[in-house]
Design a protein around this motif. Structure first.
Motif, short mmCIF file in Angstrom:
data_model
loop_
_atom_site.label_atom_id
_atom_site.label_comp_id
_atom_site.label_asym_id
_atom_site.label_seq_id
_atom_site.Cartn_x
_atom_site.Cartn_y
_atom_site.Cartn_z
N ASP A 210 -3.73 -0.71 14.77
CA ASP A 210 -3.81 -1.98 14.01
C ASP A 210 -2.68 -2.81 14.46
O ASP A 210 -1.46 -2.73 13.94
CB ASP A 210 -3.68 -1.78 12.56
CG ASP A 210 -4.72 -1.00 11.94
OD1 ASP A 210 -6.03 -1.04 12.57
OD2 ASP A 210 -4.59 -0.42 10.79
N VAL B 287 -0.65 -3.60 17.02
CA VAL B 287 0.38 -2.85 17.37
C VAL B 287 1.05 -3.68 18.58
O VAL B 287 0.38 -4.17 19.61
CB VAL B 287 0.09 -1.57 17.84
CG1 VAL B 287 1.00 -0.81 18.82
CG2 VAL B 287 0.04 -0.47 16.54
N THR C 62 7.29 4.41 18.84
CA THR C 62 7.11 4.01 17.52
C THR C 62 6.85 2.54 17.65
O THR C 62 7.66 1.68 18.53
CB THR C 62 8.04 4.26 16.59
OG1 THR C 62 8.85 5.47 16.44
CG2 THR C 62 8.03 3.37 15.36
N ARG D 109 0.50 -0.72 13.25
CA ARG D 109 0.75 0.45 12.59
C ARG D 109 -0.57 1.43 13.31
O ARG D 109 -1.56 0.73 13.85
CB ARG D 109 0.14 0.93 11.13
CG ARG D 109 0.97 -0.07 9.91
CD ARG D 109 0.23 0.13 8.61
NE ARG D 109 0.19 1.57 8.28
CZ ARG D 109 -0.61 1.90 7.44
NH1 ARG D 109 -1.16 1.20 6.59
NH2 ARG D 109 -0.77 3.24 7.11
N ARG E 48 -2.77 4.70 12.83
CA ARG E 48 -3.06 5.35 11.54
C ARG E 48 -4.33 6.48 11.80
O ARG E 48 -5.20 6.04 12.66
CB ARG E 48 -3.83 4.51 10.31
CG ARG E 48 -2.60 3.62 9.90
CD ARG E 48 -3.30 2.97 8.65
NE ARG E 48 -4.32 1.70 9.05
CZ ARG E 48 -5.56 1.84 8.93
NH1 ARG E 48 -6.13 2.90 8.33
NH2 ARG E 48 -6.48 1.09 9.53
#
Length: 240
Positions: free
Chosen positions: A13, A15, A60, A65, A67
């Protein structure tokens, strides 16, 4: 054999990833449902390897996000990654698989059974006691995939798995990957080989300069790419 609930779909999402003061991945969004083999395509520097590492959790996101399916965070990790240059431990072929299983918390008896099943499944039983670093390039890549398969992943990430292999070894790996998909393992892989993408992919995610330009079925992407960047890439005219 697995928990009842699946970790899929995977949702990426919006990113983004920043590195060296630059936005290397820019607003990437896509879903990975269960089933099939999706290929990340794009020129050098497009962000293919970074995307795989972000999805696998090795990096990261700076923004956005990643998920898994609802509740998947509380269940055992069921995704694995194989790198372009396989990482071989200074151990035997079988011990390389057993070490990965031990790190995943698999008990001794089950660890032995899984390791031997993986050796048989990937044609490496006769190499079980040999030093893994003495295998040929194709055999090392088979071992890397066998090691990942022994973890029983639902989703397998592959970063340019055949880029350093000769045509015969490449053909072996492609046949193995088709078999994994037939077994129900979902695959997301990067490749520079357009022929390989045509042979294997059910879906193409085309990246350029860290952005997702196209997300289409492989058939429609190769028959009629929608973007000028994709058309230039397929014509060999998009280098960077």
């Amino acid at each position: 054999m697995r928990d009842v609930a699946s970790i899929l779909p995977l949702a990426v999402d919006a990113v983004s990833f920043l590195g060296d003061g630059r936005r290397l991945i820019d607003g990437l969004s896509f879903d990975m449902p269960a089933g099939g083999l999706a290929v990340l395509l794009g020129p050098n520097g497009a962000g293919k390897s970074l995307t795989l590492r972000l999805c696998h959790g090795l990096l990261t996101p700076s923004q956005g996000r990643i998920r898994w399916a609802a509740g998947a965070e509380g269940r055992s990790r069921r995704h694995a990654m194989v790198f372009q240059k396989p990482i071989m431990l200074r151990r035997s072929v079988e011990a390389n698989i057993a070490h990965a299983l031990a790190a995943a918390g698999i008990s001794g008896s089950e660890r032995r059974d899984r390791a031997r099943d993986a050796l048989a499944r990937f044609g490496l039983s006769e190499r079980a006691t040999q030093a893994a670093r003495l295998l040929s390039g194709g055999e090392q890549q088979r071992l890397a995939i066998a090691r990942a398969w022994a973890l029983r992943p639902e989703l397998l990430f592959l970063d340019e798995p055949t880029s350093q292999l000769d045509p015969a070894a490449t053909r072996q790996i492609e046949e193995l990957l088709s078999g994994l998909v037939a077994e129900g393992i979902t695959v997301l892989m990067s490749t520079h080989d357009l022929g390989q993408a045509r042979r294997l992919a059910s879906r193409v995610l085309f990246l350029h300069r860290g952005r997702l330009i196209e997300d289409a079925s492989a058939q429609s992407f190769f028959a009629q790419p929608a973007s000028p960047e994709a058309r230039a890439f397929l014509a060999g005219e998009l280098i960077w």
